[in-house]
Structure formats: C-alpha cells, structure tokens
Design a protein around this motif. Structure first.
Motif, PDB file in Angstrom:
ATOM      1  N   ALA A   3      11.646  34.762  -1.185  1.00  0.00           N
ATOM      2  CA  ALA A   3      13.258  34.387  -0.944  1.00  0.00           C
ATOM      3  C   ALA A   3      13.408  32.980  -0.944  1.00  0.00           C
ATOM      4  CB  ALA A   3      13.547  34.611   0.628  1.00  0.00           C
ATOM      5  N   MET A   4      12.093  31.889  -0.814  1.00  0.00           N
ATOM      6  CA  MET A   4      12.446  30.486  -1.266  1.00  0.00           C
ATOM      7  C   MET A   4      12.478  30.477  -2.557  1.00  0.00           C
ATOM      8  SD  MET A   4       9.525  29.033   1.483  1.00  0.00           S
ATOM      9  CE  MET A   4       9.496  29.352   3.114  1.00  0.00           C
ATOM     10  N   SER A   5      11.657  31.232  -3.561  1.00  0.00           N
ATOM     11  CA  SER A   5      11.702  31.044  -4.843  1.00  0.00           C
ATOM     12  C   SER A   5      13.122  31.692  -5.484  1.00  0.00           C
ATOM     13  CB  SER A   5      10.607  31.793  -5.568  1.00  0.00           C
ATOM     14  OG  SER A   5       9.456  31.468  -5.264  1.00  0.00           O
ATOM     15  N   MET A   6      13.460  32.702  -4.885  1.00  0.00           N
ATOM     16  CA  MET A   6      14.810  33.255  -5.235  1.00  0.00           C
ATOM     17  C   MET A   6      16.037  32.125  -5.228  1.00  0.00           C
ATOM     18  SD  MET A   6      15.017  36.543  -6.331  1.00  0.00           S
ATOM     19  CE  MET A   6      16.351  37.290  -5.685  1.00  0.00           C
ATOM     20  N   LYS A   7      15.937  31.278  -4.109  1.00  0.00           N
ATOM     21  CA  LYS A   7      17.040  30.381  -3.824  1.00  0.00           C
ATOM     22  C   LYS A   7      16.829  29.352  -4.852  1.00  0.00           C
ATOM     23  CE  LYS A   7      18.194  27.049  -0.256  1.00  0.00           C
ATOM     24  NZ  LYS A   7      19.739  27.469   0.013  1.00  0.00           N
ATOM     25  N   GLN A   8      15.941  29.117  -5.605  1.00  0.00           N
ATOM     26  CA  GLN A   8      15.492  27.914  -6.572  1.00  0.00           C
ATOM     27  C   GLN A   8      16.221  28.518  -7.993  1.00  0.00           C
ATOM     28  OE1 GLN A   8      14.638  25.050  -5.580  1.00  0.00           O
ATOM     29  NE2 GLN A   8      14.088  25.802  -3.734  1.00  0.00           N
ATOM     30  N   ILE A   9      16.229  29.814  -8.063  1.00  0.00           N
ATOM     31  CA  ILE A   9      16.750  30.308  -9.339  1.00  0.00           C
ATOM     32  C   ILE A   9      18.164  30.190 -10.047  1.00  0.00           C
ATOM     33  CG2 ILE A   9      16.687  32.504 -11.030  1.00  0.00           C
ATOM     34  CD1 ILE A   9      14.324  33.587  -9.100  1.00  0.00           C
ATOM     35  N   LYS A  10      18.245  29.685 -11.053  1.00  0.00           N
ATOM     36  CA  LYS A  10      19.729  29.369 -11.799  1.00  0.00           C
ATOM     37  C   LYS A  10      20.067  30.411 -12.320  1.00  0.00           C
ATOM     38  CE  LYS A  10      18.166  24.256 -11.775  1.00  0.00           C
ATOM     39  NZ  LYS A  10      17.887  23.267 -12.589  1.00  0.00           N
ATOM     40  N   ASP A  11      19.611  31.092 -13.050  1.00  0.00           N
ATOM     41  CA  ASP A  11      19.813  32.375 -13.717  1.00  0.00           C
ATOM     42  C   ASP A  11      20.521  33.340 -12.879  1.00  0.00           C
ATOM     43  OD1 ASP A  11      20.188  34.640 -15.373  1.00  0.00           O
ATOM     44  OD2 ASP A  11      18.521  33.739 -16.926  1.00  0.00           O
ATOM     45  N   GLU A  12      21.536  33.766 -12.829  1.00  0.00           N
ATOM     46  CA  GLU A  12      22.292  34.587 -11.919  1.00  0.00           C
ATOM     47  C   GLU A  12      21.654  35.993 -12.014  1.00  0.00           C
ATOM     48  OE1 GLU A  12      23.751  34.085  -9.103  1.00  0.00           O
ATOM     49  OE2 GLU A  12      23.466  31.888  -9.449  1.00  0.00           O
ATOM     50  N   ASP A  13      21.796  36.413 -13.700  1.00  0.00           N
ATOM     51  CA  ASP A  13      21.536  37.704 -14.105  1.00  0.00           C
ATOM     52  C   ASP A  13      19.901  37.921 -13.607  1.00  0.00           C
ATOM     53  OD1 ASP A  13      23.887  38.282 -15.022  1.00  0.00           O
ATOM     54  OD2 ASP A  13      23.326  37.496 -17.112  1.00  0.00           O
ATOM     55  N   ALA A  14      19.082  37.048 -13.969  1.00  0.00           N
ATOM     56  CA  ALA A  14      17.769  37.208 -13.554  1.00  0.00           C
ATOM     57  C   ALA A  14      17.640  37.423 -11.921  1.00  0.00           C
ATOM     58  CB  ALA A  14      16.903  35.911 -13.952  1.00  0.00           C
ATOM     59  N   LYS A  15      18.498  36.495 -11.285  1.00  0.00           N
ATOM     60  CA  LYS A  15      18.159  36.803  -9.757  1.00  0.00           C
ATOM     61  C   LYS A  15      18.781  37.998  -8.930  1.00  0.00           C
ATOM     62  CE  LYS A  15      19.426  33.019  -7.434  1.00  0.00           C
ATOM     63  NZ  LYS A  15      20.145  32.162  -6.680  1.00  0.00           N
ATOM     64  N   LYS A  16      19.714  38.570 -10.146  1.00  0.00           N
ATOM     65  CA  LYS A  16      20.271  39.987  -9.577  1.00  0.00           C
ATOM     66  C   LYS A  16      19.004  41.034  -9.633  1.00  0.00           C
ATOM     67  CE  LYS A  16      25.081  39.348 -10.160  1.00  0.00           C
ATOM     68  NZ  LYS A  16      26.406  39.329 -11.107  1.00  0.00           N
ATOM     69  N   LYS A  17      18.353  40.824 -10.802  1.00  0.00           N
ATOM     70  CA  LYS A  17      17.390  41.905 -11.388  1.00  0.00           C
ATOM     71  C   LYS A  17      16.335  41.653  -9.969  1.00  0.00           C
ATOM     72  CE  LYS A  17      18.203  42.231 -16.309  1.00  0.00           C
ATOM     73  NZ  LYS A  17      17.933  42.025 -17.397  1.00  0.00           N
ATOM     74  N   LEU A  18      15.942  40.375 -10.115  1.00  0.00           N
ATOM     75  CA  LEU A  18      14.732  40.056  -8.998  1.00  0.00           C
ATOM     76  C   LEU A  18      15.205  40.530  -7.573  1.00  0.00           C
ATOM     77  CD1 LEU A  18      13.511  36.631 -10.208  1.00  0.00           C
ATOM     78  CD2 LEU A  18      12.016  38.714 -10.404  1.00  0.00           C
ATOM     79  N   ALA A  19      16.283  40.502  -7.206  1.00  0.00           N
ATOM     80  CA  ALA A  19      16.725  41.353  -5.941  1.00  0.00           C
ATOM     81  C   ALA A  19      16.147  42.396  -5.623  1.00  0.00           C
ATOM     82  CB  ALA A  19      18.114  41.031  -5.806  1.00  0.00           C
ATOM     83  N   LYS A  20      16.016  43.408  -6.472  1.00  0.00           N
ATOM     84  CA  LYS A  20      15.619  44.703  -6.575  1.00  0.00           C
ATOM     85  C   LYS A  20      14.096  44.683  -6.499  1.00  0.00           C
ATOM     86  CE  LYS A  20      19.150  46.196 -10.051  1.00  0.00           C
ATOM     87  NZ  LYS A  20      19.072  47.099 -11.433  1.00  0.00           N
ATOM     88  N   VAL A  21      13.434  43.776  -6.844  1.00  0.00           N
ATOM     89  CA  VAL A  21      12.024  43.725  -6.684  1.00  0.00           C
ATOM     90  C   VAL A  21      11.905  42.984  -5.342  1.00  0.00           C
ATOM     91  CG1 VAL A  21       9.745  42.366  -7.483  1.00  0.00           C
ATOM     92  CG2 VAL A  21      11.608  43.161  -9.315  1.00  0.00           C
ATOM     93  N   GLU A  22      12.710  42.302  -4.923  1.00  0.00           N
ATOM     94  CA  GLU A  22      12.341  41.691  -3.486  1.00  0.00           C
ATOM     95  C   GLU A  22      12.118  42.808  -2.378  1.00  0.00           C
ATOM     96  OE1 GLU A  22      14.049  37.865  -0.872  1.00  0.00           O
ATOM     97  OE2 GLU A  22      15.443  38.752  -2.395  1.00  0.00           O
ATOM     98  N   THR A  23      12.891  43.787  -2.519  1.00  0.00           N
ATOM     99  CA  THR A  23      13.015  44.974  -1.451  1.00  0.00           C
ATOM    100  C   THR A  23      11.759  45.755  -1.656  1.00  0.00           C
ATOM    101  OG1 THR A  23      14.185  46.275  -2.928  1.00  0.00           O
ATOM    102  CG2 THR A  23      15.389  45.024  -1.419  1.00  0.00           C
ATOM    103  N   LYS A  24      10.723  45.683  -2.762  1.00  0.00           N
ATOM    104  CA  LYS A  24       9.703  46.490  -2.835  1.00  0.00           C
ATOM    105  C   LYS A  24       8.647  45.578  -3.020  1.00  0.00           C
ATOM    106  CE  LYS A  24      12.084  50.717  -3.691  1.00  0.00           C
ATOM    107  NZ  LYS A  24      12.339  51.764  -4.928  1.00  0.00           N
ATOM    108  N   LEU A  25       8.793  44.373  -2.672  1.00  0.00           N
ATOM    109  CA  LEU A  25       7.472  43.329  -3.262  1.00  0.00           C
ATOM    110  C   LEU A  25       6.062  43.826  -3.026  1.00  0.00           C
ATOM    111  CD1 LEU A  25       6.871  40.389  -4.563  1.00  0.00           C
ATOM    112  CD2 LEU A  25       6.978  39.609  -2.246  1.00  0.00           C
ATOM    113  N   LEU A  26       5.587  44.138  -1.779  1.00  0.00           N
ATOM    114  CA  LEU A  26       4.511  44.135  -1.522  1.00  0.00           C
ATOM    115  C   LEU A  26       3.877  45.766  -2.376  1.00  0.00           C
ATOM    116  CD1 LEU A  26       4.311  43.336   2.117  1.00  0.00           C
ATOM    117  CD2 LEU A  26       3.040  42.257   0.488  1.00  0.00           C
ATOM    118  N   GLN A  27       4.904  46.616  -2.240  1.00  0.00           N
ATOM    119  CA  GLN A  27       4.519  47.904  -2.877  1.00  0.00           C
ATOM    120  C   GLN A  27       4.007  47.702  -4.441  1.00  0.00           C
ATOM    121  OE1 GLN A  27       6.994  47.502  -1.010  1.00  0.00           O
ATOM    122  NE2 GLN A  27       8.083  49.572  -0.537  1.00  0.00           N
ATOM    123  N   VAL A  28       4.881  46.613  -4.933  1.00  0.00           N
ATOM    124  CA  VAL A  28       4.516  46.223  -6.388  1.00  0.00           C
ATOM    125  C   VAL A  28       3.337  45.770  -6.536  1.00  0.00           C
ATOM    126  CG1 VAL A  28       5.441  44.808  -8.155  1.00  0.00           C
ATOM    127  CG2 VAL A  28       7.018  46.169  -7.049  1.00  0.00           C
TER     128      VAL A  28
END
Length: 417
Positions: A212-237
């Motif tokens: 979440a700290m890293s997400m807060k730093q990301i400037k590319d909004e499209d990339a941030k939206k994609k990574l939001a999907k990863v965030e919910t399943k981070l440990l499984q990944v």
C-alpha cells in the motif's frame, strides 16, 4: 574471566551469552579468558535478530578469536521469528556442511565461500547462533546501498557468478546423494509467505502495508488501477512464484546487498559470501536472480545489462558443474532457464513493491522494526521529507514504468487470474 560490554544491557541476555562464549573458548583451548561485546551492525540493519561481535581474548596470551553472535533472546523478536531462527540453524547444521564437503576436492579459489557455524541452539529462551567473524578473513559489507549509491556492473556480475555456483551445489548434491537431498528439500519448503508463519509473525500486515505504501507513490494512474487487482491477492501471487517448478535448487530466499559480504583481493578475483539463511527455500533458481536484480539495480541498469547477466549466470553454472563432471544441459537446459527468467519477472515487480521501502531506508528511518515497536501508517510512509523517502518514490516509479513498457505489469496482473 571478565566481560566488557559496550552496548545497552537490555539488548542481550548476558548470562546466556556468557555460557555460549564459554563453549567457544573451550573449543579454542582457552581456559582463562575475557571478552568484549559490541554491536556488529546498526540496530536497524537486521530486522530478525540482534547481532553482536564478540572478541574473546586468552588471558595473558596473544591468542584471540572474534565471533558473530545472532540471538533472539531478550527481545520482542523472540516469539515472532522463532521459525526463521530454526530455519537458519537447520541450514547451518544440515545444508552448508554438505555443501562444504562437496567442494573439498576442487581448488580453493573455485569454491563457494560459506560461513562457519561454531555454536547454535533453537531451545526456547536460548535461541542463538555463533558464527565465525568473516571480517577477520577480509570480508566486509558494501556501503553503497546505505549511502544511496548504485552497485556497479562488476559487483553485480560477481554476485550472479557466485550465486550460480551456490545454486549449482544443489544440482551436485542431488546428483551425488539424492536421498539426502530429498530429505533437505522436504524440510526447506517456503515458510515466509505461508499463513502459519504470517499469522504468528505479524508479517501479513507488513506485506500488505508495504504494498500500500508503494501504491501511494505510483504516479501512473493506469498502472495503479491494474496493481490494485494484485493488491487483493498479493500473498497468493507470491506463494505461486516460490512454489517448486520443474527445475529447483536450495535458494537463498533473501538475496540482496545487505546479506552479502565482499572480499576484494589483489591479483586475485574478488569473492563474496552470502549470509542470513532464514528464508532459504526449495524453489526455482531464477527467484533468487530476479529478486536480487529488482531490489539492487534500477531499470536503466537492467535495460543495459540484463541479457548479459543471464549469460554470466548460466556460464558460471555450466563451468562450476563441469568441475564435478556434470553437463549443465542435463540438469538445467538453457532454454528452460531462459523461459523461467521470463516467467519470474513479475515476481521481481511484486517483491520490489513489497521490499523497496526497506532497501531505500536510512538507518534513522522506521521500517519493518515498527511492526515490533509501533505502527507505521500509509500516510506516514508517503512523506517525502527524507532522502530515503524520495529515493523510495523514485525507485518505485522507476520499476513500475519499466514494467509497463516491457509488459511485466500485465503479466503480473494475468498471474492473479
């Protein structure tokens, strides 16, 4: 016997340390001795254990020995990281001695440098490791990361050359002693991303909060939206990437610059020695390679040297295996290695988003230690007031931009489906 302590008493259990030092003194033939205790590194440079340097002097003689003591005793880390301590003790008692034995018949300059364990205990309230002090042999930590300086190509090349040899020892042991190798691998499945360990150690919160700290730093909004999907399943990944594949070795598991010592030699090739084996796991070797490159180099470096370094690693693997009359093609074909590298790239992105905060932290800033001594909020992590925070933001956006351009971000998103 006498004791001189240069650190705060609450940082160690002096009576337990004293008993263990007595054991080492006996091994070295010292009956009457004195010793000095000091920190071996800054308190914030190791998050799992307290680490001390102890100099033991034989009273009235010039004989002395310096050792490194790692202990969980008398610290909040004791309950949290007992499993990691047990893992490292197992590596020192069961894995590294076998690796050393394998290398007895090859030239000393060709061998992988491995630290020696002189004493260990996993007993409750007596968790301790005493290791040889490699500083005496000329090894030292590189201070570039602490000073926000980049590693140069020769350093990275050296790490990957030695990492290949370290991995090769698994292939060699598997070929020469398959029964024992299978026993080791059954004991060395990943624990870092598993629920039992995560729930006990509080690291579940660390992983999610760091992402979440890293997400807060990301400037590319499209990339941030994609990574939001990863965030919910981070440990499984993350679990998925460290599961054993077709080709596997005993991986270091936490291969970054702070866990490596360098020895620079005149008229000889420089050497390195890997340290801190708490996260050793049986997994595909490319997880170590990608982990190191994503945490310890930037996108510009990887763009210039990534292909070359793959060749460096594979040629080192091939050459070292040849010393044991093993053809690399029979244990890890080049085509499979290349495919594994490509498949593991998203793991590098995911781990960068989790671990970059630590990599870019100064010793004055709070990181993982706050999960023992107090909370860190995402809002606090977003503060760019310090040089470490600015570097953190820069490195996060660097790796995200790279992953957008080379398609690794999309591969990471695909991995959750």
């Amino acid at each position: 016997m006498s004791l001189e302590v240069n650190i705060e008493p609450e940082e160690f259990n002096s009576s337990e340390l004293h008993n263990c030092i007595q054991e080492i003194a006996k091994m070295k033939g010292m009956e009457d001795f004195e010793y000095q205790v000091d920190f071996a590194c800054n308190k914030t440079e190791n998050f799992v254990a307290n680490i001390f340097r102890v100099l033991i002097n034989d009273s009235g003689k010039s004989k002395n020995v310096s050792v490194i003591v790692k202990t969980l005793v008398n610290t909040t880390r004791q309950d949290l990281f007992q499993e990691l301590h047990k893992r490292e003790v197992f590596v020192y008692k069961e894995v590294l001695p076998k690796f050393k034995l394998l290398q007895e018949n090859i030239d000393i300059d060709e061998r992988v440098s491995l630290p020696e364990c002189m004493f260990s205990s996993t007993e409750k309230d007596r968790e301790i490791l005493i290791l040889e002090d490699l500083l005496v042999s000329g090894f030292a930590m590189d201070n570039k990361a602490a000073n926000f300086k980049k590693l140069d190509y020769l350093q990275v090349r050296l790490v990957l050359t030695e990492l290949a040899k370290f991995h090769a020892l698994s292939f060699i042991l598997q070929r020469k002693d398959p029964e024992n190798f299978d026993k080791l691998t059954s004991e060395l499945q990943d624990i870092v991303f598993q629920d039992t360990f995560l729930n006990k150690s509080k690291l579940r919160n660390y992983f999610s909060d760091s992402f979440a700290m890293s997400m807060k730093q990301i400037k590319d909004e499209d990339a941030k939206k994609k990574l939001a999907k990863v965030e919910t399943k981070l440990l499984q990944v993350l679990r998925m990437f460290v599961e054993p594949k077709k080709y596997n070795v005993l991986c270091h598991g936490d291969c970054w610059i702070n866990n490596i010592l360098f020895k620079h030699q005149v008229m000889k090739q420089s050497k390195i020695c890997f340290l801190d084996f708490q996260a050793m796991r049986y997994a595909n070797p490319t997880t170590d390679i990608i982990y190191f490159l994503y945490l310890c180099t930037d996108a510009e470096f990887r763009s210039e040297y990534f292909e070359t370094l793959q060749t460096v690693y594979y040629e080192s693997l091939k050459s070292f295996l040849r010393l044991f009359d093993i053809d690399v093609r029979t244990v890890y074909p080049l085509e499979n290695f290349k495919n594994d590298i490509e498949e593991t790239l998203p793991f590098g992105l995911a781990m960068a988003l989790v671990e970059m905060r630590i990599v870019t932290t100064t010793t004055e800033e709070s990181t993982l230690q706050n999960y023992y001594y107090g909370p860190v909020t995402v809002e606090e992590a977003g503060d760019d007031s310090g040089s470490g925070s600015k570097l953190f933001s820069m490195r996060i956006n660097d790796v995200v931009e790279e992953s957008v351009n080379n398609g690794v971000l999309d591969k990471l998103v695909d991995a959750i489906n």
